[in-house]
Design an enzyme around this catalytic site. Structure first.
Site, PDB file in Angstrom:
ATOM      1  N   ASP A 107       0.714  -1.201   0.051  1.00 50.46           N
ATOM      2  CA  ASP A 107      -0.012  -0.048   0.208  1.00 50.46           C
ATOM      3  C   ASP A 107       0.873   1.403   0.101  1.00 50.46           C
ATOM      4  OD1 ASP A 107      -2.112  -1.867   0.233  1.00 50.46           O
ATOM      5  OD2 ASP A 107      -2.865  -0.918   2.154  1.00 50.46           O
ATOM      6  N   HIS A 157       3.705  -2.376   3.110  1.00 48.76           N
ATOM      7  CA  HIS A 157       3.768  -1.083   2.490  1.00 48.76           C
ATOM      8  C   HIS A 157       5.093  -0.615   1.689  1.00 48.76           C
ATOM      9  CE1 HIS A 157       0.883  -0.888   5.968  1.00 48.76           C
ATOM     10  NE2 HIS A 157       0.410   0.000   5.136  1.00 48.76           N
TER      11      HIS A 157
END
Length: 201
Positions: free
Chosen positions: A17, A162
């Site tokens: 992400d 991430h």
């Protein structure tokens, strides 16, 4: 919505992400390339516009791109109307760089309710959650990230990581953990797939 695949096959999807950026996204792409693994990247519109070359690299190297909103708001604290704006604005950003329209959406913080999910469906999107949270956004060491994955690993898992973050976050542990965990899980018989491949199961 998908949070994991209901399968006994030893398959895992790696998802990332908040990218792209120039600090950590390239490190992660280098590790995935090294191990011939394809991931699914949920990109932010603001960063796609800021780092179009990195967004293009994600696409060129065969990874799947998903929509992660434009500004990263907590959608359950806004409105359906605002979510539509966020998704469309990011859709335009991603398309302008990649000529590609994704059907995958992940909400910031995983924050969705029934109304938002219904609207996503009307917009032609499918929501993607996760079944394993590495908590790498806490700037954890590679050892801690690896342990968070191995503690909960299961067939059909969707792993949340991430590829970018706030400038104060150190995400170098993510790439380092991947470099160790990919060969380790392969030896255990796991295969790495993208979200569309997992969904097809």
């Amino acid at each position: 919505m998908i949070y994991k695949a209901n399968t006994n096959q030893k398959v895992i999807a790696l998802t990332f992400d908040d990218g792209p950026d120039r600090r950590f996204t390239p490190q992660i792409l280098d590790v995935l390339n090294k191990h011939h693994v394809k991931g699914t990247f949920f990109l932010l519109g603001t960063r796609v516009e800021k780092y179009p070359d990195v967004a293009k690299r994600i696409q060129n190297e065969g990874h799947v791109i998903g929509n992660h909103t434009y500004w990263h708001p907590e959608l359950t604290k806004t409105s359906v109307k605002n979510m539509k704006w966020e998704v469309k604005k990011n859709e335009e950003a991603i398309q302008s760089i990649t000529n590609f329209k994704t059907q995958l959406f992940r909400a910031p913080y995983g924050a969705l309710d029934d109304d938002l999910v219904d609207e996503l469906s009307k917009m032609g999107y499918r929501g993607v959650g996760w079944s394993i949270d590495t908590e790498d956004w806490k700037s954890l060491s590679s050892k801690e990230i690896k342990q968070n994955i191995l503690n909960d690993i299961h067939p059909g898992a969707i792993i949340l990581m991430h590829s970018a973050g706030h400038w104060t976050q150190d995400l170098s542990g993510t790439a380092e953990a991947l470099d160790e965990v990919i060969p380790y899980l392969r030896k255990k018989g796991y295969e790495f797939v993208t979200i569309p491949e997992l969904w097809a199961m």
